[in-house]
Scaffold this active site. Structure first.
Site, short mmCIF file in Angstrom:
data_model
loop_
_atom_site.label_atom_id
_atom_site.label_comp_id
_atom_site.label_asym_id
_atom_site.label_seq_id
_atom_site.Cartn_x
_atom_site.Cartn_y
_atom_site.Cartn_z
N GLY A 87 1.75 -1.41 -10.06
CA GLY A 87 2.67 -2.03 -9.13
C GLY A 87 2.60 -3.53 -9.24
N LYS A 129 -8.12 1.55 -7.74
CA LYS A 129 -7.07 0.53 -7.63
C LYS A 129 -7.68 -0.81 -8.01
CE LYS A 129 -4.46 0.40 -3.90
NZ LYS A 129 -4.01 0.08 -2.50
N ASP A 141 2.37 1.58 7.71
CA ASP A 141 3.23 1.73 6.53
C ASP A 141 3.40 3.20 6.18
OD1 ASP A 141 4.90 0.87 4.51
OD2 ASP A 141 3.29 0.43 3.09
N VAL A 178 -3.53 1.28 -10.95
CA VAL A 178 -4.37 2.39 -10.51
C VAL A 178 -4.76 3.23 -11.72
CG1 VAL A 178 -4.55 4.40 -9.02
CG2 VAL A 178 -3.22 2.43 -8.27
N GLY A 212 -0.76 4.41 -12.78
CA GLY A 212 0.44 3.70 -12.36
C GLY A 212 0.16 2.23 -12.21
#
Length: 426
Positions: free
Chosen positions: A19, A39, A137, A24, A17
């Site tokens: 972001g 990451k 979070d 990642v 993925g």
């Protein structure tokens, strides 16, 4: 044939993925022989004049936790590399996706499964708090599912580390899951995570967020002042007592909200039909007990928390043999409550009571040595068991205070031995 990409010792298999701040990858560690998630930070975001310092703090937080949080319901951080040109974090790979997919009305989990997952999250976050970490979070996207249907909390980048000097940075978190005190920029405690987990429960049980707004300012006003719709209005089969648990976790008043993870978890356990293992004995009670012991009079509060993290708190019945004559060993024990007898060749040498220790000579010797005597619990006894390997992980000041405490113990015992010899001589 194209060779697979590598990053240090890791082989990169495929991208999982991407972001705004990182990508990642699925990787493989050839030394540990396991799949890992890596990451890789976009280095340019660390140089951003507006948000660079915030991203750097988050990166430093996550990297600092490598190897420190070991819990079955927290994603392990194995390794970290932070450099001027490249930075990455190596984590446990969890393949089942996130709970986000189960936060929509048409794909909700069974109620019992939600309760079980939230109970396990209470255990994990209680452990994190004990280790000086507030997540900040908590949301479904940061809760990962394993192949066999278990749950793990991830993404510690927003975590607040309580055992180091750190300025709290406001506006870290996801607004829909942030507590009122987090939105106000107040000093945060573990109760902010309790609130966020309550919001997660609301979402997973109903398929709806507790507050809906057209813009961020309106959402913040609702979090601060509005009361969310009752869960049973949205899903009538939710038990009333479960609705009360969720609403208490989400209470805006800190005094009315759950005060600790133990109480939150206990209420969930009472509702669930799953294996109920109690939360750890209240760590604050353990801390208070050690704080009152003269053995630890020179230790700071932070050093006592260090000791609790590496020690094994045990309760043993009377007549339990804790240490056997001539057997090799290197652990030592601190007696928290009760008493033990020390014998050699069946002859009683000493009685040791609470606020004292035994087995420390192996630590002082620096290696496993044959025990010089047998130590048996004379009453039901509570002890703190510590191994030299774990003790070596403590801060230098904490180890120094241990050495000083052991010197005082040895001096006291030598004085007692002199008194006995003097009496025999007379």
């Amino acid at each position: 044939m194209q060779q697979p990409a590598t990053l240090g010792k890791y082989t990169l298999t495929r991208k999982l993925g991407q972001g705004a701040t990182s990508s990642v990858y699925l990787g493989f560690d050839p030394f540990a022989r396991r799949e890992v998630a890596i990451k890789v930070l976009k280095q340019e975001i660390l140089n951003d004049p507006k948000m660079g310092k915030l991203y750097q703090r988050q990166l430093d937080n996550e990297a600092s936790l490598a190897g420190k949080l070991s819990h079955p319901h927290i994603v392990a951080i194995y390794d970290a590399m932070i450099g001027d040109d490249a930075s990455h974090i190596v984590m446990e790979y969890v393949s089942g996706g996130t709970l986000e997919k189960h936060s929509a009305p048409d794909n909700l989990l069974p109620i019992d499964r939600v309760v079980e997952y939230m109970f396990k999250c209470c255990r994990a976050l209680n452990y994190a708090q004990f280790n000086g970490v507030i997540h900040r979070d908590i949301k479904p996207a940061n809760m990962l599912l394993t192949e066999d249907g278990d749950i793990k909390i991830s993404d510690m980048g927003a975590a607040l580390l309580l055992d180091i000097e750190q300025t709290q940075i406001s506006n870290i978190g996801s607004p829909g899951y942030m507590s009122p005190e987090q939105l106000r920029g107040e000093v945060l405690t573990h109760q902010t995570d309790i609130y966020s987990l309550g919001v997660v429960m609301y979402r997973l049980l109903t398929g709806h967020a507790p507050f809906h707004a057209q813009n961020l300012a309106s959402l913040c006003q609702q979090v601060l002042h509005a009361t969310p719709p009752p869960l049973r209005n949205l899903r009538p089969d939710i038990p009333p007592q479960l609705e009360r648990v969720v609403m208490r976790a989400m209470h805006k008043d800190l005094q009315e909200r759950y005060q600790n993870w133990k109480d939150f978890g206990s209420d969930l356990a009472a509702l669930g039909r799953f294996e109920q293992r109690p939360l750890d004995i209240n760590q604050t009670e353990k801390f208070t007990t050690l704080r009152e012991m003269s053995l630890f009079r020179d230790f700071t509060d932070i050093e006592l928390w260090e000791i609790l993290r590496i020690g094994e708190w045990q309760q043993q019945p009377a007549q339990t043999v804790l240490m056997r004559e001539d057997e090799l060993g290197d652990v030592f024990y601190i007696i928290v409550d009760g008493s033990v007898s020390v014998t050699k060749n069946g002859r009683l040498l000493n009685l040791i009571r609470s606020d004292d220790c035994f087995g420390e000579m192996a630590y002082i010797s620096g290696r496993a040595v044959p025990r010089s005597a047998t130590v048996t619990a004379g009453t039901e006894v509570t002890v703190l068991k510590i191994s030299p390997a774990q003790l070596a992980k403590l801060s230098d000041h904490c180890q120094l205070h241990f050495n000083q405490a052991f010197l005082r113990v040895m001096a006291d015992r030598l004085r007692m031995a002199d008194d006995r010899f003097a009496k025999l001589a007379n």
